[in-house]
Scaffold this motif. Structure first.
Motif, PDB file in Angstrom:
ATOM      1  N   GLY A 134       0.791  -1.231   0.000  1.00  0.00           N
ATOM      2  CA  GLY A 134       0.000   0.000   0.000  1.00  0.00           C
ATOM      3  C   GLY A 134       0.816   1.270   0.000  1.00  0.00           C
TER       4      GLY A 134
ATOM      5  N   LEU B  17      -0.860   4.059  -2.218  1.00  0.00           N
ATOM      6  CA  LEU B  17      -2.036   4.651  -1.573  1.00  0.00           C
ATOM      7  C   LEU B  17      -1.610   5.626  -0.481  1.00  0.00           C
ATOM      8  CD1 LEU B  17      -5.035   4.978  -0.969  1.00  0.00           C
ATOM      9  CD2 LEU B  17      -4.895   2.950   0.491  1.00  0.00           C
TER      10      LEU B  17
ATOM     11  N   LYS C 113      -0.621   8.848  -1.957  1.00  0.00           N
ATOM     12  CA  LYS C 113      -1.790   9.591  -2.442  1.00  0.00           C
ATOM     13  C   LYS C 113      -2.548  10.257  -1.301  1.00  0.00           C
ATOM     14  CE  LYS C 113      -2.540   6.961  -6.706  1.00  0.00           C
ATOM     15  NZ  LYS C 113      -3.432   6.033  -7.431  1.00  0.00           N
ATOM     16  N   LEU C 114      -2.572   9.614  -0.148  1.00  0.00           N
ATOM     17  CA  LEU C 114      -3.229  10.207   1.025  1.00  0.00           C
ATOM     18  C   LEU C 114      -2.492  11.463   1.480  1.00  0.00           C
ATOM     19  CD1 LEU C 114      -4.112   6.999   3.084  1.00  0.00           C
ATOM     20  CD2 LEU C 114      -5.724   8.498   1.883  1.00  0.00           C
TER      21      LEU C 114
ATOM     22  N   GLN D 130      -3.223  14.164  -1.128  1.00  0.00           N
ATOM     23  CA  GLN D 130      -4.609  14.622  -1.010  1.00  0.00           C
ATOM     24  C   GLN D 130      -4.764  15.583   0.166  1.00  0.00           C
ATOM     25  OE1 GLN D 130      -7.550  13.479  -2.996  1.00  0.00           O
ATOM     26  NE2 GLN D 130      -8.159  15.424  -2.072  1.00  0.00           N
TER      27      GLN D 130
ATOM     28  N   SER E 210       7.979   5.665  -3.422  1.00  0.00           N
ATOM     29  CA  SER E 210       7.145   6.803  -3.799  1.00  0.00           C
ATOM     30  C   SER E 210       7.781   8.092  -3.293  1.00  0.00           C
ATOM     31  CB  SER E 210       5.739   6.669  -3.208  1.00  0.00           C
ATOM     32  OG  SER E 210       5.034   5.598  -3.783  1.00  0.00           O
TER      33      SER E 210
ATOM     34  N   ASN F 133       0.241   0.554   6.077  1.00  0.00           N
ATOM     35  CA  ASN F 133       0.570   1.808   5.387  1.00  0.00           C
ATOM     36  C   ASN F 133       0.003   3.026   6.119  1.00  0.00           C
ATOM     37  OD1 ASN F 133      -2.061   1.045   4.704  1.00  0.00           O
ATOM     38  ND2 ASN F 133      -1.886   1.692   2.574  1.00  0.00           N
TER      39      ASN F 133
ATOM     40  N   ILE G 105      -8.358  10.300   4.035  1.00  0.00           N
ATOM     41  CA  ILE G 105      -8.811   8.906   4.065  1.00  0.00           C
ATOM     42  C   ILE G 105     -10.264   8.813   3.648  1.00  0.00           C
ATOM     43  CG2 ILE G 105      -9.394   7.000   5.649  1.00  0.00           C
ATOM     44  CD1 ILE G 105      -6.800   7.681   7.171  1.00  0.00           C
TER      45      ILE G 105
ATOM     46  N   ARG H 290     -10.290   9.101  -0.170  1.00  0.00           N
ATOM     47  CA  ARG H 290      -9.524   8.169  -1.005  1.00  0.00           C
ATOM     48  C   ARG H 290      -9.789   6.688  -0.736  1.00  0.00           C
ATOM     49  NH1 ARG H 290      -6.329   9.395  -5.572  1.00  0.00           N
ATOM     50  NH2 ARG H 290      -5.848  11.620  -5.485  1.00  0.00           N
ATOM     51  N   VAL H 291     -10.407   6.389   0.411  1.00  0.00           N
ATOM     52  CA  VAL H 291     -10.630   4.993   0.801  1.00  0.00           C
ATOM     53  C   VAL H 291     -12.108   4.644   0.646  1.00  0.00           C
ATOM     54  CG1 VAL H 291     -10.512   3.388   2.758  1.00  0.00           C
ATOM     55  CG2 VAL H 291      -8.664   5.037   2.388  1.00  0.00           C
ATOM     56  N   LYS H 292     -12.392   3.418   0.255  1.00  0.00           N
ATOM     57  CA  LYS H 292     -13.780   2.978   0.107  1.00  0.00           C
ATOM     58  C   LYS H 292     -14.515   3.149   1.435  1.00  0.00           C
ATOM     59  CE  LYS H 292     -12.912  -0.386  -3.575  1.00  0.00           C
ATOM     60  NZ  LYS H 292     -12.958  -1.815  -3.956  1.00  0.00           N
TER      61      LYS H 292
ATOM     62  N   ASN I 295      -9.275   2.281   8.645  1.00  0.00           N
ATOM     63  CA  ASN I 295      -8.058   3.029   8.354  1.00  0.00           C
ATOM     64  C   ASN I 295      -7.861   4.205   9.306  1.00  0.00           C
ATOM     65  OD1 ASN I 295      -6.528   2.175   5.655  1.00  0.00           O
ATOM     66  ND2 ASN I 295      -8.690   1.696   5.413  1.00  0.00           N
TER      67      ASN I 295
END
Length: 201
Positions: free
Chosen positions: A14, A17, A20-21, A24, A50, A146, A170, A173-175, A182
């Motif tokens: 992860g 991700l 990206k968090l 964001q 990353s 992560n 979060i 970006r997270v489901k 998370n």
């Protein structure tokens, strides 16, 4: 002010991700953010690095060596691999658990990550070691390392982001079904880092 963060792990942890968090959360507060990934056979357990850069004057997403404020190492050897990027006075946030690379498995290597810790302690101005297994167990999922490491990095004060800003990221970006999980991992990671820092004072 520019914040440079390197995230280093292996495929499936992860890493992307997490980057990206961070981006964001920075963009949500009106800052510029650039990211780039270096992925080598990630699906087969290869390394993933990353780069995340936050600030007004960012001309490249790639972080120069000796310029990273924070290195988030999802695995001890991967953290060591990225140490040349860490600036003087920077912080390394590292998961204690080692993941044996394919080459070590094939060669019957006894690598368990413990030999990396003294080197990290020596080379990083500040080292925060996170017991990822303990946090994942407390959260009931092995897939939140992560975000737990993000929480620890946030608690270090070097990431330039608040817990609330990361929680908002979060939520975006997270489901939906994984937001609570998370968020808990983020809090547990921050708590672990705070306890470690208190013990060192």
């Amino acid at each position: 002010m520019t914040v440079n963060c390197i995230l280093s792990g292996v495929g499936g942890q992860g890493t992307v991700l997490a980057s990206k968090l961070i981006a964001q959360a920075a963009m949500d507060k009106g800052q510029n953010a650039r990211t780039a990934e270096t992925i080598g056979m990630a699906q087969r357990g290869g390394c993933v690095v990353s780069h995340v850069r936050i600030g007004d004057e960012i001309h490249s997403p790639m972080i120069p060596k000796h310029s990273a404020d924070v290195i988030i190492g999802f695995e001890p050897a991967e953290a060591v691999r990225c140490l040349p990027y860490l600036k003087k006075g920077g912080v390394a946030v590292v998961s204690r658990k080692a993941i044996r690379p394919v080459t070590a498995s094939l060669g019957n290597s006894a690598y368990n990550g413990s030999e990396m810790m003294p080197y990290l302690q020596k080379e990083a101005a500040k080292l925060i070691v996170v017991d990822g297994d303990k946090i994942c167990k407390a959260c009931g999922s092995a897939k939140v390392l992560n975000v737990a490491l993000l929480g620890a990095a946030c608690a270090s004060g070097m990431l330039g982001l608040s817990m609330e800003e990361l929680k908002t990221a979060i939520s975006k970006r997270v489901k939906p079904q994984f937001i609570e999980l998370n968020t808990k991992a983020l809090e547990e990671g921050a708590k672990a880092a705070e306890i470690m820092q208190q013990c060192e004072e």
